[in-house]
Every structure is written in structure tokens, then in C-alpha cells.
Write a protein that holds these residues in place. Structure first.
Motif, PDB file in Angstrom:
ATOM      1  N   PRO A  49       0.764   5.216   0.837  1.00 48.34           N
ATOM      2  CA  PRO A  49      -0.039   6.263   1.470  1.00 48.34           C
ATOM      3  C   PRO A  49      -0.015   7.557   0.668  1.00 48.34           C
ATOM      4  O   PRO A  49       0.981   7.891   0.034  1.00 48.34           O
ATOM      5  CB  PRO A  49       0.615   6.447   2.840  1.00 48.34           C
ATOM      6  CG  PRO A  49       2.032   6.010   2.633  1.00 48.34           C
ATOM      7  CD  PRO A  49       1.986   4.921   1.607  1.00 48.34           C
ATOM      8  N   TYR A 105      -3.225   1.278  -4.188  1.00 47.70           N
ATOM      9  CA  TYR A 105      -2.783  -0.077  -4.499  1.00 47.70           C
ATOM     10  C   TYR A 105      -2.669  -0.193  -6.019  1.00 47.70           C
ATOM     11  O   TYR A 105      -3.640   0.055  -6.737  1.00 47.70           O
ATOM     12  CB  TYR A 105      -3.784  -1.128  -4.009  1.00 47.70           C
ATOM     13  CG  TYR A 105      -4.053  -1.098  -2.528  1.00 47.70           C
ATOM     14  CD1 TYR A 105      -3.352  -1.924  -1.657  1.00 47.70           C
ATOM     15  CD2 TYR A 105      -5.040  -0.261  -1.992  1.00 47.70           C
ATOM     16  CE1 TYR A 105      -3.612  -1.915  -0.294  1.00 47.70           C
ATOM     17  CE2 TYR A 105      -5.304  -0.240  -0.633  1.00 47.70           C
ATOM     18  CZ  TYR A 105      -4.596  -1.071   0.213  1.00 47.70           C
ATOM     19  OH  TYR A 105      -4.855  -1.050   1.555  1.00 47.70           O
ATOM     20  N   ASN A 113      -9.481   7.578   3.158  1.00 46.80           N
ATOM     21  CA  ASN A 113      -9.559   7.530   4.618  1.00 46.80           C
ATOM     22  C   ASN A 113     -10.445   8.688   5.091  1.00 46.80           C
ATOM     23  O   ASN A 113      -9.964   9.710   5.579  1.00 46.80           O
ATOM     24  CB  ASN A 113      -8.154   7.637   5.223  1.00 46.80           C
ATOM     25  CG  ASN A 113      -8.171   7.655   6.744  1.00 46.80           C
ATOM     26  OD1 ASN A 113      -9.142   7.208   7.359  1.00 46.80           O
ATOM     27  ND2 ASN A 113      -7.121   8.181   7.340  1.00 46.80           N
ATOM     28  N   THR A 140      -2.871  10.945   6.451  1.00 43.30           N
ATOM     29  CA  THR A 140      -3.045  10.027   5.331  1.00 43.30           C
ATOM     30  C   THR A 140      -4.492  10.094   4.875  1.00 43.30           C
ATOM     31  O   THR A 140      -5.387   9.608   5.564  1.00 43.30           O
ATOM     32  CB  THR A 140      -2.666   8.593   5.730  1.00 43.30           C
ATOM     33  OG1 THR A 140      -1.304   8.559   6.158  1.00 43.30           O
ATOM     34  CG2 THR A 140      -2.852   7.647   4.558  1.00 43.30           C
ATOM     35  N   ALA A 198       0.836  -1.195   0.000  1.00 42.47           N
ATOM     36  CA  ALA A 198       0.000   0.000   0.000  1.00 42.47           C
ATOM     37  C   ALA A 198       0.875   1.250   0.000  1.00 42.47           C
ATOM     38  O   ALA A 198       1.886   1.312   0.696  1.00 42.47           O
ATOM     39  CB  ALA A 198      -0.911  -0.008   1.226  1.00 42.47           C
ATOM     40  N   THR A 207      -5.080   5.635   0.454  1.00 37.27           N
ATOM     41  CA  THR A 207      -4.067   4.613   0.257  1.00 37.27           C
ATOM     42  C   THR A 207      -4.193   4.073  -1.156  1.00 37.27           C
ATOM     43  O   THR A 207      -5.305   3.765  -1.599  1.00 37.27           O
ATOM     44  CB  THR A 207      -4.228   3.467   1.275  1.00 37.27           C
ATOM     45  OG1 THR A 207      -4.196   4.011   2.602  1.00 37.27           O
ATOM     46  CG2 THR A 207      -3.118   2.452   1.133  1.00 37.27           C
TER      47      THR A 207
END
Length: 427
Positions: free
Chosen positions: A98, A114, A202, A109, A96, A112
Motif C-alpha cells: 500500500p 505490485y 485508488n 491508501t 501488494a 497499491t
């Protein structure tokens, strides 16, 4: 007309073979076999080229038109009766990444990243078990939405926001399904989009640190996503878990509510409309409390799918996969009964368990365990084996499958009792 059979092939990191050549070798390998089993995987190959370049071949689902005819994993097809649709890919080993954002020299953060297909998400799609065809339906919907956008269909004539909303009680696999869907689409559409990224927002972090600036931060964050989407070779998935945090119903705000809460919702809706211009962006969202979501957001969702608690049939399938894995690694020994893939057949067998005619003891125990487990979430069901090993059995002692299922039943009763106590205290 032959039906398509999707086949996914994971290549080794060191492979330098051209994709077209590998597809030819994979087809040759599969044509040597008379029958293929849906849901199976092949790790030993006859062809030397595959031994050197391929980690595993997955035999996936048939095309959409035959879903009602075949139940899924465990069904077999003759290779000569299908058109092989080969998807070649290499797993991304990066973890991951951030993405920080903030103001006044303070950062948090905010998301995230990917890179897909990701090693951390490998196998997630296959591990998710539901009563309905929700996985197949979502995959078909998602591909259709992206296809319409890619073809340049006028969104004023045919509405397509590329927004998915999965809702239902906690622990039913909504977030996992979103991540798995992104992974699966990145594999299936790699010819159009060679790169894919999943961005998980987030939302709680945004509010906890910068509540007074949340509206501006949401705008700044989504502007970053728009910049990412400028690369038309990259497919961008944006995951908003518990979307009510960002899209809380404005109708519920009172005169005493901070105006920033409304600004957050307005910013989100504005940027969703702006992202419609990018054909390579898909928004995946989840919610446990849909009544708290702003109606304007709900209206923008192309798909609103309810994910319920698993029924005994789904629970049975989940437990069956758990037992197969424990047998594979040698933690338990014995023979797992053949899985029942058809729901109607399962219900017929379930009704016969009281007579125990023509049914093995292990099969009876597994079906009764599934029936007793109704009411537990999918997340809880996957924890039952660990609970058994940590509380019911002697560590590192190999036990028979029958004994393990009996211990699972004891654990399930304990877990349901614990949940009932929690529910009493909540009330």
C-alpha cells in the motif's frame, strides 16, 4: 525467414544459474522435441540442469506476422521451423504494497504497488479469452510505444503518450487485461528493464476522504510516480481503473459544481504531459462510461480499444478452460472434446449441431451451452462452475462431465433470469 516463437521460463527461487546458461539449456531441451504445441507447458525435463532450476516452460505465441495463419492455443509448430525467443524470469513473491497519502494528519491508501512479475498475476494473461486478437495487438502496441520512447524518438514529430484506454461494458475483463499486460511486458522487456512495478491508483479513496484537496493529492501522487521513473532500469505501469473518476468531462460541470473537480482533471492532464518525458512509464486506464471522460484525456490515449461482451465462440473457449481445470483436479470425470480454436470452424460446427452428424454429445452440449450463455459477462461466466457446485450438485461427489454441463445450463438460465429482474428494477 524463420518466425519467432516466444517461450517463457519461470525459474525456481533457489536457482543461481546465469540467465545465458539457462537459455542454452532450454533451447537444447526444446530442440529435442520435434513439435511444440502453442499454449502448452512443460514441467518434466530431460536435462538435469532444468530439473534443478526451472519450475515450468510455457510455449507462448508466434511472432506477429503469422497470427492470421495460426489460431493460437492448440496449434503446433516444428521446432526446426522457428527461432526460439527465450524469456527467463523469477516470480516476485511479495504481496501488494500500500502507498498512503493525505493531509492534515489524515491518510488513506492512494495506490497499491505490485513488483512484477508478481505471483498474484501469474496465469492471468492466459486465462483471458476474447473474440479478437486484442491481447496480441495490445502487447505489440505497448512494446512499440516503449521502443519508440527508448530510442529517443522526437515526440513532437511522432506522438507517443504511452497511454492505453480500454472501454466497454462492466465485467468484460478490462482491468484484468491491463494488469496482465503489465505482467507480460515486464517479462518480455526484462533485458531492457530489469525491474518493473505496477501501481494501481485508488481514485475512489482519494475523493471519498479528501474531496476538497483532491487536486493537490493527485499532483502529489503523480509526482511520486515521476520520482520512481528516475530509475531508468525500472519500468513503471500506472493503472487507473474507471478513469472517469479522475478525468470526468469538464464540459459536464455546471456553475454549482465544486471547482475541485475541475482541478483534479487539470492536475491529471498536466502530469500525463509531464510523464511523457519518462520513456519507462506507461499509463493503463479503463472505463465503463467513455461518454463521461474528458475529451482532452481521450485525445491523449494512443490506444482506445473497445472490449465487448463475449460471443458464443469466446464463451465456448472460456467454458472449455473451466472444464479442463475441473477435470485436472478430479472434481469431474470424463473426456473433454478437443477445443475448436478457429472461429469460422466453430461457426460451421455450431450450424451442424442441429443435425448432430459426426458430433459427440459432449461437444453438442458445450456448444449449445455457449450459445445459451450469450449476454452474460466474462466475470459471470467464470462463476458458473462454482454456482453449479454450490446449488446443483451434492458437495464432494464426483460427477461426469456430461452431467456437469447439463447443470451449467440450468445455472446459466437462472443467472440470466436474475439479471433480467435486476434490469427491470434499474429501469
Amino acid at each position: 525467414m524463420a518466425n519467432n516463437l516466444n517461450v517463457e521460463v519461470i525459474i525456481k527461487d533457489q536457482s543461481v544459474f546465469k540467465k545465458k546458461a539457462l537459455i542454452g539449456y532450454v533451447k537444447d531441451e526444446l530442440m529435442r522435441k520435434t513439435v511444440l504445441r502453442i499454449g502448452s507447458q512443460i514441467t518434466v525435463f530431460e536435462l538435469e540442469a532444468l530439473q534443478e532450476n526451472v519450475e515450468v516452460i510455457f510455449i507462448c505465441e508466434l511472432g506477429r506476422q503469422h497470427i492470421s495463419e495460426l489460431s493460437g492455443d492448440g496449434s503446433t509448430v516444428n521446432v526446426s521451423d522457428v527461432d526460439l525467443c527465450i524469456h527467463i524470469y523469477r516470480l516476485n513473491r511479495e504481496g501488494a504494497i500500500p502507498d498512503s497519502i493525505g493531509c492534515d494528519d489524515t491518510e488513506t491508501t492512494a495506490a497499491t504497488h505490485y513488483m512484477l512479475p508478481a505471483t498474484s498475476l501469474h496465469g492471468l494473461w492466459e486465462s483471458l479469452i476474447f473474440d479478437s486478437n486484442i491481447k496480441t495487438d495490445l502487447l505489440q502496441y505497448a512494446r512499440s510505444m516503449l521502443y519508440l520512447s527508448k530510442c529517443g524518438v522526437n515526440s513532437q514529430l511522432i506522438s507517443c503518450n504511452r497511454v492505453v484506454l480500454l472501454h466497454g461494458p462492466p465485467g468484460t475483463g478490462k482491468t484484468s487485461l491491463c494488469k496482465a499486460l503489465a505482467q507480460k511486458i515486464s517479462v518480455r522487456m526484462a533485458d531492457i528493464y530489469p525491474q518493473a512495478v505496477l501501481v494501481e491508483i485508488n481514485s475512489h479513496g482519494l475523493f471519498s476522504k479528501f474531496f476538497s484537496e483532491s487536486g493537490k493529492l493527485v499532483s502529489r501522487l503523480f509526482s511520486k510516480f515521476a520520482e520512481m521513473a528516475l530509475d531508468l532500469r525500472t519500468l513503471v505501469f500506472i493503472l487507473v481503473d474507471e478513469v472517469e473518476s479522475l478525468a470526468h468531462s469538464r464540459a459536464s460541470f455546471t456553475g454549482n459544481e465544486p471547482s475541485d473537480s475541475i482541478r483534479v482533471v487539470n492536475a491529471l492532464l498536466t502530469h500525463l504531459d509531464m510523464l511523457k518525458e519518462h520513456c519507462n512509464v506507461m499509463i493503463l486506464t479503463t472505463s465503463n462510461i467513455t461518454g463521461a471522460i474528458d475529451i482532452a484525456f481521450v485525445d491523449r490515449a494512443d490506444i482506445k480499444a473497445f472490449i465487448p461482451q463475449p460471443s458464443p465462440f469466446a464463451i465456448y473457449s472460456i467454458y472449455h478452460s473451466c472444464l479442463q481445470e475441473l477435470l485436472r483436479v478430479g472434481i469431474i470425470i470424463g473426456t473433454c472434446p478437443d477445443i475448436i480454436n478457429d472461429k469460422k470452424k466453430f461457426l460451421d460446427v455450431q450450424s451442424e449441431t442441429s443435425n448432430h452428424i459426426g458430433i459427440g454429445n459432449t461437444e453438442i452440449s458445450l456448444i449449445e451451452l455457449a450459445r445459451e450463455s450469450e449476454g452474460l459477462t466474462g466475470r459471470s461466466l467464470r462463476k458458473v462452475p462454482l454456482r453449479v457446485l454450490s446449488t446443483q450438485l451434492v458437495p464432494e461427489k464426483v460427477v461426469r462431465i456430461e452431467e456437469f454441463i447439463t447443470a451449467m445450463l440450468t445455472v446459466v438460465k437462472q443467472m440470466k433470469s436474475e439479471q433480467n429482474e435486476i434490469n427491470k428494477n434499474v429501469k
